[in-house]
Design a protein around this motif. Sequence first.
Motif, PDB file in Angstrom:
ATOM      1  N   ARG A   1      11.927  49.654 -24.958  1.00  0.00           N
ATOM      2  CA  ARG A   1      13.253  50.135 -24.583  1.00  0.00           C
ATOM      3  C   ARG A   1      14.194  48.978 -24.365  1.00  0.00           C
ATOM      4  O   ARG A   1      13.774  47.863 -24.122  1.00  0.00           O
ATOM      5  CB  ARG A   1      13.158  50.991 -23.309  1.00  0.00           C
ATOM      6  CG  ARG A   1      12.169  52.153 -23.462  1.00  0.00           C
ATOM      7  CD  ARG A   1      11.981  52.861 -22.151  1.00  0.00           C
ATOM      8  NE  ARG A   1      11.076  53.987 -22.295  1.00  0.00           N
ATOM      9  CZ  ARG A   1      10.711  54.769 -21.301  1.00  0.00           C
ATOM     10  NH1 ARG A   1      11.164  54.567 -20.092  1.00  0.00           N
ATOM     11  NH2 ARG A   1       9.877  55.763 -21.509  1.00  0.00           N
ATOM     12  N   SER A   2      15.521  49.289 -24.435  1.00  0.00           N
ATOM     13  CA  SER A   2      16.522  48.220 -24.346  1.00  0.00           C
ATOM     14  C   SER A   2      16.774  47.839 -22.911  1.00  0.00           C
ATOM     15  O   SER A   2      16.902  48.681 -22.059  1.00  0.00           O
ATOM     16  CB  SER A   2      17.834  48.680 -24.961  1.00  0.00           C
ATOM     17  OG  SER A   2      17.648  49.030 -26.273  1.00  0.00           O
TER      18      SER A   2
ATOM     19  N   TYR B   1      19.482  46.631 -20.507  1.00  0.00           N
ATOM     20  CA  TYR B   1      20.931  46.646 -20.517  1.00  0.00           C
ATOM     21  C   TYR B   1      21.476  45.970 -19.269  1.00  0.00           C
ATOM     22  O   TYR B   1      20.856  46.000 -18.222  1.00  0.00           O
ATOM     23  CB  TYR B   1      21.461  48.078 -20.500  1.00  0.00           C
ATOM     24  CG  TYR B   1      21.244  48.823 -21.759  1.00  0.00           C
ATOM     25  CD1 TYR B   1      19.997  49.352 -22.051  1.00  0.00           C
ATOM     26  CD2 TYR B   1      22.266  48.989 -22.667  1.00  0.00           C
ATOM     27  CE1 TYR B   1      19.796  50.036 -23.223  1.00  0.00           C
ATOM     28  CE2 TYR B   1      22.059  49.674 -23.827  1.00  0.00           C
ATOM     29  CZ  TYR B   1      20.816  50.195 -24.087  1.00  0.00           C
ATOM     30  OH  TYR B   1      20.627  50.878 -25.244  1.00  0.00           O
TER      31      TYR B   1
ATOM     32  N   HIS C   1      16.234  44.030 -20.609  1.00  0.00           N
ATOM     33  CA  HIS C   1      16.971  44.801 -21.578  1.00  0.00           C
ATOM     34  C   HIS C   1      18.460  44.627 -21.331  1.00  0.00           C
ATOM     35  O   HIS C   1      19.249  44.815 -22.214  1.00  0.00           O
ATOM     36  CB  HIS C   1      16.606  46.279 -21.446  1.00  0.00           C
ATOM     37  CG  HIS C   1      15.368  46.674 -22.144  1.00  0.00           C
ATOM     38  ND1 HIS C   1      15.370  47.612 -23.134  1.00  0.00           N
ATOM     39  CD2 HIS C   1      14.104  46.245 -22.044  1.00  0.00           C
ATOM     40  CE1 HIS C   1      14.157  47.794 -23.576  1.00  0.00           C
ATOM     41  NE2 HIS C   1      13.361  46.964 -22.925  1.00  0.00           N
TER      42      HIS C   1
ATOM     43  N   GLN D   1      15.663  51.320 -21.935  1.00  0.00           N
ATOM     44  CA  GLN D   1      16.981  51.605 -22.498  1.00  0.00           C
ATOM     45  C   GLN D   1      17.798  52.577 -21.661  1.00  0.00           C
ATOM     46  O   GLN D   1      18.994  52.742 -21.899  1.00  0.00           O
ATOM     47  CB  GLN D   1      16.863  52.140 -23.929  1.00  0.00           C
ATOM     48  CG  GLN D   1      16.591  53.620 -24.050  1.00  0.00           C
ATOM     49  CD  GLN D   1      15.115  53.911 -24.060  1.00  0.00           C
ATOM     50  OE1 GLN D   1      14.337  53.192 -23.457  1.00  0.00           O
ATOM     51  NE2 GLN D   1      14.712  54.951 -24.744  1.00  0.00           N
TER      52      GLN D   1
ATOM     53  N   ASP E   1      23.691  44.355 -23.671  1.00  0.00           N
ATOM     54  CA  ASP E   1      22.423  44.828 -24.227  1.00  0.00           C
ATOM     55  C   ASP E   1      21.765  43.760 -25.089  1.00  0.00           C
ATOM     56  O   ASP E   1      22.367  43.281 -26.036  1.00  0.00           O
ATOM     57  CB  ASP E   1      22.708  46.092 -25.046  1.00  0.00           C
ATOM     58  CG  ASP E   1      21.452  46.775 -25.516  1.00  0.00           C
ATOM     59  OD1 ASP E   1      20.362  46.242 -25.271  1.00  0.00           O
ATOM     60  OD2 ASP E   1      21.568  47.849 -26.130  1.00  0.00           O
TER      61      ASP E   1
ATOM     62  N   SER F   1      17.826  49.354 -29.675  1.00  0.00           N
ATOM     63  CA  SER F   1      17.188  50.661 -29.477  1.00  0.00           C
ATOM     64  C   SER F   1      17.795  51.666 -30.448  1.00  0.00           C
ATOM     65  O   SER F   1      18.979  51.993 -30.358  1.00  0.00           O
ATOM     66  CB  SER F   1      17.375  51.150 -28.036  1.00  0.00           C
ATOM     67  OG  SER F   1      16.644  50.365 -27.140  1.00  0.00           O
TER      68      SER F   1
ATOM     69  N   ASP G   1      22.043  51.612 -31.098  1.00  0.00           N
ATOM     70  CA  ASP G   1      22.537  50.254 -30.889  1.00  0.00           C
ATOM     71  C   ASP G   1      22.876  49.590 -32.219  1.00  0.00           C
ATOM     72  O   ASP G   1      22.208  49.835 -33.226  1.00  0.00           O
ATOM     73  CB  ASP G   1      21.480  49.402 -30.172  1.00  0.00           C
ATOM     74  CG  ASP G   1      21.338  49.771 -28.705  1.00  0.00           C
ATOM     75  OD1 ASP G   1      22.269  50.384 -28.167  1.00  0.00           O
ATOM     76  OD2 ASP G   1      20.295  49.436 -28.116  1.00  0.00           O
TER      77      ASP G   1
END
Length: 497
Positions: free
Chosen positions: A6-7, A9, A107, A126, A149, A153, A158
Amino acid sequence: MATVLRSLYCLIILYVSNSPLAFSQKENQFAYHGFSQANDLHLGGIAEIHPNGLLQLTNLSKQQVGSAFHRFPLNFNTTSSGATSSLSFSTTFVFAMVPQEPHNGGHGIAFAITPSMDFTHAEAAQYLGLFNNSNDGLDGHRIFAIELDSVLSLDVKDIDDNHVGVDVNYNLTSIQSAHATYFSEKEGRNISLELISGNPMQLWIDYDEAEKLVNVTLAPARMSKPNRPLLSTPTDLSQIILGPMYVGFTSATGTVVSDHYILGWSFNRSGQAQSFDVSSLPRLPPRRERKEKPGVMTIISLIAAAVVLVTIIGAAYIIRRKKYEEIREDWEREYGPHRFSYKNLYKATKGFKDEQLLGAGGFGKVYRGVISSSNLQIAVKKVSHDSKQGMKEFVAEIISLGRLRHRNLVQLLGYCRRRGELLLVYDYMPNGSLDKFLYSNGRPSLDWLTRFRIIRGVASGLLYLHEEWEQVVLHRDIKASNVLLDAEFNGLARLCE
Protein backbone atom coordinates in the motif's frame (compact mmCIF):
# COMPACT_ATOMS: atom_id res chain seq x y z
CA MET A 1 -10.21 -3.02 -1.67
CA ALA A 2 -7.51 -4.38 0.63
CA THR A 3 -3.94 -4.36 -0.61
CA VAL A 4 -0.72 -6.12 0.33
CA LEU A 5 1.57 -3.32 -0.82
CA ARG A 6 0.00 0.00 0.00
CA SER A 7 1.01 3.62 -0.57
CA LEU A 8 2.66 5.64 2.18
CA TYR A 9 1.04 9.08 2.02
CA CYS A 10 1.89 12.42 3.61
CA LEU A 11 -1.56 13.51 4.88
CA ILE A 12 -1.59 17.11 5.90
CA ILE A 13 -4.48 18.02 8.21
CA LEU A 14 -5.33 21.59 9.14
CA TYR A 15 -6.00 22.36 12.81
CA VAL A 16 -5.96 25.09 15.48
CA SER A 17 -3.93 24.96 18.67
CA ASN A 18 -4.23 27.03 21.85
CA SER A 19 -0.95 26.24 23.61
CA PRO A 20 0.80 29.57 24.28
CA LEU A 21 4.11 27.83 24.86
CA ALA A 22 4.14 25.85 21.62
CA PHE A 23 3.21 28.64 19.24
CA SER A 24 2.23 32.24 18.80
CA GLN A 25 -1.49 32.66 18.21
CA LYS A 26 -4.08 35.23 17.27
CA GLU A 27 -7.75 34.58 16.70
CA ASN A 28 -7.28 33.10 13.22
CA GLN A 29 -3.65 32.02 13.08
CA PHE A 30 -0.97 30.02 14.82
CA ALA A 31 2.59 28.89 14.20
CA TYR A 32 4.63 25.99 15.56
CA HIS A 33 8.40 26.47 15.45
CA GLY A 34 8.91 22.94 16.79
CA PHE A 35 6.50 21.01 19.02
CA SER A 36 8.38 20.60 22.32
CA GLN A 37 5.64 22.35 24.34
CA ALA A 38 2.65 21.58 22.11
CA ASN A 39 0.39 20.49 24.98
CA ASP A 40 -2.77 20.92 22.89
CA LEU A 41 -1.78 18.35 20.28
CA HIS A 42 -3.71 15.08 20.33
CA LEU A 43 -1.31 12.31 19.25
CA GLY A 44 -2.65 9.06 17.83
CA GLY A 45 -1.14 5.75 16.83
CA ILE A 46 2.66 5.68 16.93
CA ALA A 47 3.14 9.48 16.69
CA GLU A 48 5.48 11.07 19.24
CA ILE A 49 7.29 14.34 19.98
CA HIS A 50 11.07 14.21 20.47
CA PRO A 51 12.71 16.19 23.29
CA ASN A 52 14.07 18.69 20.74
CA GLY A 53 10.52 19.45 19.48
CA LEU A 54 10.55 17.25 16.37
CA LEU A 55 7.13 15.74 15.61
CA GLN A 56 7.45 12.16 14.34
CA LEU A 57 4.30 10.68 12.80
CA THR A 58 5.62 7.21 11.90
CA ASN A 59 8.74 5.16 12.51
CA LEU A 60 10.08 2.01 10.88
CA SER A 61 7.23 -0.18 12.15
CA LYS A 62 5.26 -1.83 9.35
CA GLN A 63 1.50 -1.36 8.80
CA GLN A 64 1.18 1.41 11.42
CA VAL A 65 -0.59 4.78 11.60
CA GLY A 66 0.46 8.00 13.30
CA SER A 67 -1.51 11.22 13.65
CA ALA A 68 -1.32 14.60 15.37
CA PHE A 69 -4.43 16.81 15.76
CA HIS A 70 -5.22 19.91 17.70
CA ARG A 71 -7.74 19.03 20.36
CA PHE A 72 -10.08 21.91 19.52
CA PRO A 73 -11.78 22.38 16.12
CA LEU A 74 -11.90 25.47 13.94
CA ASN A 75 -15.36 26.79 13.04
CA PHE A 76 -15.38 27.04 9.25
CA ASN A 77 -18.23 28.49 7.16
CA THR A 78 -20.36 29.49 10.16
CA THR A 79 -22.55 32.53 10.77
CA SER A 80 -22.06 34.67 13.87
CA SER A 81 -23.63 38.08 14.61
CA GLY A 82 -24.98 38.28 11.08
CA ALA A 83 -21.60 37.65 9.43
CA THR A 84 -20.41 34.47 7.75
CA SER A 85 -16.80 33.42 8.31
CA SER A 86 -14.58 32.97 5.30
CA LEU A 87 -13.36 29.60 4.09
CA SER A 88 -10.13 31.06 2.73
CA PHE A 89 -6.98 29.88 4.48
CA SER A 90 -3.22 29.65 4.09
CA THR A 91 -0.93 27.08 5.66
CA THR A 92 2.65 25.89 5.32
CA PHE A 93 4.79 23.24 6.98
CA VAL A 94 8.27 21.76 6.80
CA PHE A 95 8.48 17.97 6.55
CA ALA A 96 10.98 15.20 5.93
CA MET A 97 10.48 11.61 4.76
CA VAL A 98 13.44 9.40 5.63
CA PRO A 99 13.19 5.88 4.12
CA GLN A 100 14.64 2.76 5.72
CA GLU A 101 16.49 2.03 2.48
CA PRO A 102 17.55 4.66 -0.09
CA HIS A 103 14.93 5.21 -2.82
CA ASN A 104 12.58 2.62 -1.25
CA GLY A 105 10.23 4.12 1.29
CA GLY A 106 6.57 4.44 2.01
CA HIS A 107 3.91 5.62 2.09
CA GLY A 108 3.73 9.33 2.87
CA ILE A 109 2.31 12.25 4.88
CA ALA A 110 -0.91 14.17 4.33
CA PHE A 111 -2.44 17.46 5.35
CA ALA A 112 -6.20 17.26 5.88
CA ILE A 113 -9.27 19.01 7.21
CA THR A 114 -11.75 16.58 8.76
CA PRO A 115 -14.92 16.77 10.93
CA SER A 116 -13.55 14.21 13.41
CA MET A 117 -10.22 13.07 14.76
CA ASP A 118 -11.53 9.60 15.60
CA PHE A 119 -9.86 7.29 13.08
CA THR A 120 -10.19 4.09 15.12
CA HIS A 121 -11.21 2.03 12.12
CA ALA A 122 -8.81 3.61 9.62
CA GLU A 123 -6.13 1.41 8.04
CA ALA A 124 -2.49 1.91 7.20
CA ALA A 125 -0.65 1.91 3.84
CA GLN A 126 -2.55 3.59 0.99
CA TYR A 127 -5.49 4.47 3.28
CA LEU A 128 -3.20 6.88 5.13
CA GLY A 129 -4.91 6.38 8.46
CA LEU A 130 -8.04 8.17 7.14
CA PHE A 131 -10.12 5.41 5.55
CA ASN A 132 -10.27 1.63 5.27
CA ASN A 133 -11.05 -0.79 2.48
CA SER A 134 -14.80 -0.67 3.17
CA ASN A 135 -15.42 3.08 3.50
CA ASP A 136 -12.91 4.49 0.98
CA GLY A 137 -15.03 5.90 -1.83
CA LEU A 138 -18.27 6.18 0.15
CA ASP A 139 -20.19 9.45 0.30
CA GLY A 140 -20.44 11.29 3.59
CA HIS A 141 -16.75 11.54 4.46
CA ARG A 142 -16.20 15.30 4.37
CA ILE A 143 -12.42 15.37 4.22
CA PHE A 144 -10.01 17.64 2.35
CA ALA A 145 -6.41 16.42 2.14
CA ILE A 146 -3.16 17.09 0.33
CA GLU A 147 -1.14 13.88 -0.02
CA LEU A 148 2.62 13.52 -0.38
CA ASP A 149 2.79 10.05 -1.89
CA SER A 150 5.92 7.96 -2.37
CA VAL A 151 4.36 4.61 -3.37
CA LEU A 152 2.43 3.84 -6.58
CA SER A 153 -1.00 2.33 -5.77
CA LEU A 154 -3.14 1.26 -8.72
CA ASP A 155 -6.35 0.95 -6.71
CA VAL A 156 -6.36 4.70 -5.98
CA LYS A 157 -5.16 5.56 -9.49
CA ASP A 158 -1.80 7.09 -8.52
CA ILE A 159 0.14 8.68 -11.38
CA ASP A 160 3.55 7.57 -10.06
CA ASP A 161 5.50 6.85 -6.86
CA ASN A 162 6.61 10.46 -6.23
CA HIS A 163 3.71 12.89 -6.44
CA VAL A 164 1.56 15.47 -4.66
CA GLY A 165 -2.22 15.08 -4.89
CA VAL A 166 -5.41 16.94 -3.94
CA ASP A 167 -8.00 14.65 -2.30
CA VAL A 168 -11.55 15.92 -1.83
CA ASN A 169 -14.48 14.53 0.13
CA TYR A 170 -14.77 10.76 0.22
CA ASN A 171 -11.71 8.91 -1.06
CA LEU A 172 -7.99 8.97 -1.75
CA THR A 173 -8.25 9.05 -5.55
CA SER A 174 -6.85 12.53 -6.19
CA ILE A 175 -8.91 14.98 -8.26
CA GLN A 176 -5.57 16.36 -9.46
CA SER A 177 -1.98 15.31 -8.88
CA ALA A 178 1.49 16.14 -10.19
CA HIS A 179 4.99 14.73 -10.03
CA ALA A 180 6.90 16.33 -7.14
CA THR A 181 8.76 19.36 -8.57
CA TYR A 182 9.43 23.00 -7.78
CA PHE A 183 9.82 25.99 -10.10
CA SER A 184 13.31 27.51 -10.27
CA GLU A 185 13.41 31.21 -11.14
CA LYS A 186 17.13 30.96 -11.92
CA GLU A 187 16.75 28.11 -14.43
CA GLY A 188 13.25 29.03 -15.59
CA ARG A 189 11.92 25.48 -15.33
CA ASN A 190 10.52 22.87 -12.94
CA ILE A 191 13.09 20.78 -11.08
CA SER A 192 12.25 17.35 -9.72
CA LEU A 193 12.32 16.58 -5.99
CA GLU A 194 12.47 13.09 -4.47
CA LEU A 195 10.00 13.06 -1.58
CA ILE A 196 11.85 10.21 0.20
CA SER A 197 15.29 11.80 -0.16
CA GLY A 198 15.39 12.38 3.60
CA ASN A 199 15.92 16.13 3.06
CA PRO A 200 13.58 18.72 4.67
CA MET A 201 11.08 20.27 2.25
CA GLN A 202 8.36 22.88 2.60
CA LEU A 203 4.79 22.77 1.32
CA TRP A 204 2.42 25.75 1.00
CA ILE A 205 -1.36 25.31 0.65
CA ASP A 206 -3.58 28.32 -0.12
CA TYR A 207 -7.34 28.28 -0.65
CA ASP A 208 -9.15 31.31 -2.11
CA GLU A 209 -12.87 31.08 -1.37
CA ALA A 210 -13.79 33.81 -3.87
CA GLU A 211 -12.00 32.09 -6.76
CA LYS A 212 -12.69 28.59 -5.38
CA LEU A 213 -9.06 27.72 -6.07
CA VAL A 214 -6.55 25.54 -4.22
CA ASN A 215 -2.86 26.29 -4.86
CA VAL A 216 -0.19 23.83 -3.69
CA THR A 217 3.49 24.78 -3.85
CA LEU A 218 6.55 22.64 -3.05
CA ALA A 219 10.23 23.56 -2.57
CA PRO A 220 13.38 22.58 -0.65
CA ALA A 221 13.13 23.80 2.98
CA ARG A 222 15.81 26.52 2.74
CA MET A 223 14.32 28.05 -0.40
CA SER A 224 11.72 30.84 -0.45
CA LYS A 225 8.27 30.12 -1.84
CA PRO A 226 8.37 29.76 -5.67
CA ASN A 227 6.12 32.15 -7.57
CA ARG A 228 4.52 29.29 -9.52
CA PRO A 229 2.49 26.61 -7.71
CA LEU A 230 2.92 22.93 -8.40
CA LEU A 231 -0.86 22.44 -8.48
CA SER A 232 -3.63 24.98 -9.08
CA THR A 233 -6.95 23.17 -8.69
CA PRO A 234 -10.44 24.72 -9.04
CA THR A 235 -12.32 23.33 -6.02
CA ASP A 236 -15.44 24.40 -4.12
CA LEU A 237 -14.92 23.47 -0.47
CA SER A 238 -18.13 25.09 0.80
CA GLN A 239 -19.95 21.73 1.02
CA ILE A 240 -16.97 19.92 2.54
CA ILE A 241 -15.63 22.31 5.17
CA LEU A 242 -18.77 22.90 7.23
CA GLY A 243 -18.90 23.98 10.87
CA PRO A 244 -16.36 22.64 13.36
CA MET A 245 -13.44 20.92 11.58
CA TYR A 246 -10.23 19.46 12.98
CA VAL A 247 -6.82 20.01 11.46
CA GLY A 248 -3.66 18.00 11.90
CA PHE A 249 -1.44 15.37 10.28
CA THR A 250 -1.75 11.66 9.64
CA SER A 251 0.70 9.21 8.13
CA ALA A 252 0.96 5.48 7.62
CA THR A 253 3.44 2.73 6.86
CA GLY A 254 2.87 -0.42 4.82
CA THR A 255 5.21 -3.25 3.90
CA VAL A 256 7.83 -0.57 3.14
CA VAL A 257 8.52 2.02 5.79
CA SER A 258 9.89 5.52 6.42
CA ASP A 259 10.37 7.89 9.32
CA HIS A 260 7.94 10.76 8.71
CA TYR A 261 8.66 14.07 10.45
CA ILE A 262 7.05 17.51 10.77
CA LEU A 263 9.57 20.19 11.80
CA GLY A 264 7.34 23.29 11.84
CA TRP A 265 3.84 24.37 10.85
CA SER A 266 1.88 27.62 10.58
CA PHE A 267 -1.73 28.40 9.67
CA ASN A 268 -3.69 31.59 8.94
CA ARG A 269 -7.34 32.19 8.06
CA SER A 270 -6.97 35.92 7.45
CA GLY A 271 -3.82 36.21 5.34
CA GLN A 272 -0.60 34.46 4.42
CA ALA A 273 0.69 31.84 6.82
CA GLN A 274 3.74 32.87 8.83
CA SER A 275 7.08 31.91 7.29
CA PHE A 276 9.80 29.91 9.08
CA ASP A 277 13.40 30.48 9.98
CA VAL A 278 14.37 26.99 8.89
CA SER A 279 17.69 27.14 10.74
CA SER A 280 15.82 27.48 14.06
CA LEU A 281 13.58 24.43 13.52
CA PRO A 282 14.34 21.10 15.23
CA ARG A 283 17.08 19.04 13.61
CA LEU A 284 16.49 15.60 12.16
CA PRO A 285 18.22 12.62 13.80
CA PRO A 286 21.58 11.64 12.25
CA ARG A 287 21.30 9.51 9.12
CA ARG A 288 21.72 5.80 9.72
CA GLU A 289 25.16 4.63 8.73
CA ARG A 290 25.26 2.25 5.83
CA LYS A 291 26.92 -1.10 6.30
CA GLU A 292 30.63 -1.15 5.55
CA LYS A 293 31.61 -2.21 2.09
CA PRO A 294 33.01 -5.75 1.88
CA GLY A 295 36.77 -6.26 1.63
CA VAL A 296 38.68 -7.30 -1.49
CA MET A 297 38.77 -11.00 -0.57
CA THR A 298 35.07 -10.99 0.15
CA ILE A 299 34.38 -9.40 -3.23
CA ILE A 300 36.53 -12.02 -5.00
CA SER A 301 34.69 -14.82 -3.19
CA LEU A 302 31.35 -13.32 -4.12
CA ILE A 303 32.37 -13.00 -7.77
CA ALA A 304 33.52 -16.63 -7.86
CA ALA A 305 30.26 -17.77 -6.30
CA ALA A 306 28.30 -15.65 -8.74
CA VAL A 307 30.10 -17.24 -11.72
CA VAL A 308 29.18 -20.69 -10.44
CA LEU A 309 25.58 -19.70 -9.87
CA VAL A 310 25.30 -18.12 -13.31
CA THR A 311 26.63 -21.32 -14.88
CA ILE A 312 24.13 -23.46 -12.96
CA ILE A 313 21.03 -21.35 -13.53
CA GLY A 314 21.80 -20.12 -17.05
CA ALA A 315 19.83 -22.81 -18.85
CA ALA A 316 16.95 -22.57 -16.40
CA TYR A 317 16.80 -18.80 -16.91
CA ILE A 318 16.56 -19.17 -20.69
CA ILE A 319 13.68 -21.63 -20.32
CA ARG A 320 11.92 -19.37 -17.84
CA ARG A 321 12.41 -16.37 -20.12
CA LYS A 322 10.71 -18.23 -22.97
CA LYS A 323 7.81 -18.97 -20.63
CA TYR A 324 7.11 -15.25 -20.10
CA GLU A 325 8.24 -14.01 -23.53
CA GLU A 326 6.30 -11.05 -24.92
CA ILE A 327 6.13 -9.00 -28.10
CA ARG A 328 7.29 -5.41 -27.50
CA GLU A 329 7.84 -2.81 -30.20
CA ASP A 330 9.33 0.68 -29.99
CA TRP A 331 6.03 2.42 -30.68
CA GLU A 332 4.54 0.89 -27.50
CA ARG A 333 6.75 3.00 -25.22
CA GLU A 334 4.27 5.86 -25.35
CA TYR A 335 1.64 3.51 -23.88
CA GLY A 336 3.90 2.38 -21.04
CA PRO A 337 1.53 2.77 -18.05
CA HIS A 338 -1.16 0.75 -19.85
CA ARG A 339 1.12 -2.19 -20.67
CA PHE A 340 0.96 -5.14 -18.23
CA SER A 341 3.78 -7.66 -18.15
CA TYR A 342 2.81 -11.20 -19.10
CA LYS A 343 4.69 -12.48 -16.07
CA ASN A 344 2.48 -10.49 -13.71
CA LEU A 345 -0.70 -11.59 -15.49
CA TYR A 346 0.48 -15.21 -15.49
CA LYS A 347 1.05 -15.11 -11.74
CA ALA A 348 -2.16 -13.17 -11.10
CA THR A 349 -4.24 -15.89 -12.79
CA LYS A 350 -2.22 -18.78 -11.29
CA GLY A 351 -0.91 -19.70 -14.72
CA PHE A 352 -4.33 -19.26 -16.42
CA LYS A 353 -5.59 -22.38 -14.66
CA ASP A 354 -9.11 -23.64 -15.31
CA GLU A 355 -10.07 -22.91 -11.71
CA GLN A 356 -9.62 -19.19 -12.52
CA LEU A 357 -11.78 -19.38 -15.67
CA LEU A 358 -14.74 -16.96 -15.64
CA GLY A 359 -16.12 -17.68 -19.10
CA ALA A 360 -15.38 -18.64 -22.69
CA GLY A 361 -16.81 -17.87 -26.10
CA GLY A 362 -15.96 -16.98 -29.67
CA PHE A 363 -13.83 -14.09 -28.43
CA GLY A 364 -11.63 -16.34 -26.28
CA LYS A 365 -11.43 -17.08 -22.57
CA VAL A 366 -11.68 -14.79 -19.54
CA TYR A 367 -9.79 -15.49 -16.30
CA ARG A 368 -10.00 -14.01 -12.85
CA GLY A 369 -6.75 -12.73 -11.31
CA VAL A 370 -5.23 -10.75 -8.44
CA ILE A 371 -2.20 -8.46 -8.93
CA SER A 372 -0.07 -9.41 -5.91
CA SER A 373 1.71 -6.04 -5.60
CA SER A 374 -1.56 -4.16 -4.99
CA ASN A 375 -4.18 -6.88 -4.33
CA LEU A 376 -6.11 -5.47 -7.30
CA GLN A 377 -8.71 -7.93 -8.63
CA ILE A 378 -8.79 -8.11 -12.42
CA ALA A 379 -10.37 -10.01 -15.29
CA VAL A 380 -7.99 -11.04 -18.11
CA LYS A 381 -9.38 -11.75 -21.57
CA LYS A 382 -7.18 -13.78 -23.95
CA VAL A 383 -7.87 -12.99 -27.61
CA SER A 384 -6.12 -14.74 -30.50
CA HIS A 385 -4.53 -12.70 -33.31
CA ASP A 386 -2.27 -13.78 -36.13
CA SER A 387 -1.16 -10.55 -37.79
CA LYS A 388 0.80 -7.40 -37.01
CA GLN A 389 -1.21 -5.46 -39.56
CA GLY A 390 -3.11 -2.67 -37.88
CA MET A 391 -1.86 -3.67 -34.41
CA LYS A 392 -0.52 -0.20 -33.60
CA GLU A 393 -3.86 1.39 -34.46
CA PHE A 394 -5.70 -1.32 -32.50
CA VAL A 395 -3.58 -0.77 -29.37
CA ALA A 396 -4.12 2.98 -29.72
CA GLU A 397 -7.88 2.33 -29.66
CA ILE A 398 -7.47 0.16 -26.56
CA ILE A 399 -5.63 2.95 -24.76
CA SER A 400 -8.26 5.45 -25.90
CA LEU A 401 -11.04 3.26 -24.49
CA GLY A 402 -9.00 2.92 -21.31
CA ARG A 403 -9.49 6.67 -20.77
CA LEU A 404 -13.26 6.17 -20.48
CA ARG A 405 -14.32 6.93 -16.91
CA HIS A 406 -17.90 6.14 -15.89
CA ARG A 407 -19.31 4.20 -12.97
CA ASN A 408 -21.46 2.09 -15.32
CA LEU A 409 -18.69 1.05 -17.71
CA VAL A 410 -16.31 -1.78 -16.90
CA GLN A 411 -12.87 -0.13 -16.71
CA LEU A 412 -10.38 -1.30 -19.37
CA LEU A 413 -7.07 -1.12 -17.47
CA GLY A 414 -4.58 -2.11 -20.15
CA TYR A 415 -3.19 -4.87 -22.34
CA CYS A 416 -0.34 -7.29 -23.01
CA ARG A 417 0.87 -8.90 -26.26
CA ARG A 418 2.43 -12.29 -26.99
CA ARG A 419 3.02 -14.09 -30.23
CA GLY A 420 -0.43 -14.90 -31.60
CA GLU A 421 -2.16 -13.67 -28.46
CA LEU A 422 -3.56 -10.38 -27.13
CA LEU A 423 -4.53 -10.05 -23.45
CA LEU A 424 -6.96 -7.34 -22.31
CA VAL A 425 -7.12 -6.44 -18.61
CA TYR A 426 -10.38 -5.23 -17.01
CA ASP A 427 -11.75 -4.50 -13.54
CA TYR A 428 -13.21 -7.67 -12.01
CA MET A 429 -17.00 -7.73 -11.47
CA PRO A 430 -17.78 -10.18 -8.61
CA ASN A 431 -21.42 -10.90 -9.50
CA GLY A 432 -20.77 -11.87 -13.11
CA SER A 433 -23.14 -11.21 -16.00
CA LEU A 434 -26.83 -10.30 -15.87
CA ASP A 435 -27.98 -13.30 -17.92
CA LYS A 436 -26.95 -15.67 -15.12
CA PHE A 437 -29.51 -13.98 -12.86
CA LEU A 438 -32.25 -13.65 -15.46
CA TYR A 439 -31.95 -17.33 -16.34
CA SER A 440 -30.99 -18.12 -12.80
CA ASN A 441 -30.05 -21.83 -12.73
CA GLY A 442 -30.64 -21.82 -9.00
CA ARG A 443 -29.44 -18.24 -8.32
CA PRO A 444 -31.80 -15.91 -6.42
CA SER A 445 -34.03 -13.90 -8.76
CA LEU A 446 -33.65 -10.11 -8.94
CA ASP A 447 -36.36 -7.93 -7.45
CA TRP A 448 -37.82 -5.17 -9.61
CA LEU A 449 -36.00 -2.37 -7.77
CA THR A 450 -32.67 -4.06 -8.51
CA ARG A 451 -33.66 -4.64 -12.14
CA PHE A 452 -34.59 -0.97 -12.51
CA ARG A 453 -31.24 0.10 -11.02
CA ILE A 454 -29.41 -2.17 -13.47
CA ILE A 455 -31.36 -0.84 -16.47
CA ARG A 456 -30.80 2.77 -15.37
CA GLY A 457 -27.08 2.12 -14.92
CA VAL A 458 -26.71 0.63 -18.40
CA ALA A 459 -28.64 3.56 -19.90
CA SER A 460 -26.41 6.02 -18.06
CA GLY A 461 -23.30 4.30 -19.40
CA LEU A 462 -24.63 4.36 -22.97
CA LEU A 463 -25.53 8.06 -22.69
CA TYR A 464 -21.94 8.76 -21.66
CA LEU A 465 -20.58 6.78 -24.64
CA HIS A 466 -22.94 8.32 -27.19
CA GLU A 467 -23.10 11.95 -26.08
CA GLU A 468 -20.95 12.87 -23.08
CA TRP A 469 -17.44 11.59 -23.85
CA GLU A 470 -15.03 13.56 -26.05
CA GLN A 471 -15.84 11.33 -29.03
CA VAL A 472 -18.81 9.15 -29.91
CA VAL A 473 -18.38 5.45 -29.10
CA LEU A 474 -20.99 2.96 -30.36
CA HIS A 475 -21.28 -0.17 -28.24
CA ARG A 476 -23.17 -2.29 -30.84
CA ASP A 477 -23.62 -5.38 -28.66
CA ILE A 478 -25.92 -4.66 -25.71
CA LYS A 479 -27.31 -7.92 -24.31
CA ALA A 480 -27.69 -9.54 -20.90
CA SER A 481 -24.41 -11.47 -21.18
CA ASN A 482 -22.57 -8.17 -21.81
CA VAL A 483 -24.00 -6.48 -18.72
CA LEU A 484 -21.85 -7.18 -15.66
CA LEU A 485 -22.85 -6.65 -12.03
CA ASP A 486 -20.58 -5.30 -9.32
CA ALA A 487 -20.83 -6.15 -5.62
CA GLU A 488 -23.84 -3.80 -5.17
CA PHE A 489 -25.60 -5.14 -8.29
CA ASN A 490 -25.01 -1.99 -10.31
CA GLY A 491 -25.21 -2.68 -14.03
CA LEU A 492 -22.00 -2.07 -15.94
CA ALA A 493 -21.82 -2.40 -19.72
CA ARG A 494 -18.89 -4.43 -20.97
CA LEU A 495 -16.93 -2.56 -23.64
CA CYS A 496 -17.49 -3.70 -27.22
CA GLU A 497 -14.80 -6.02 -28.63
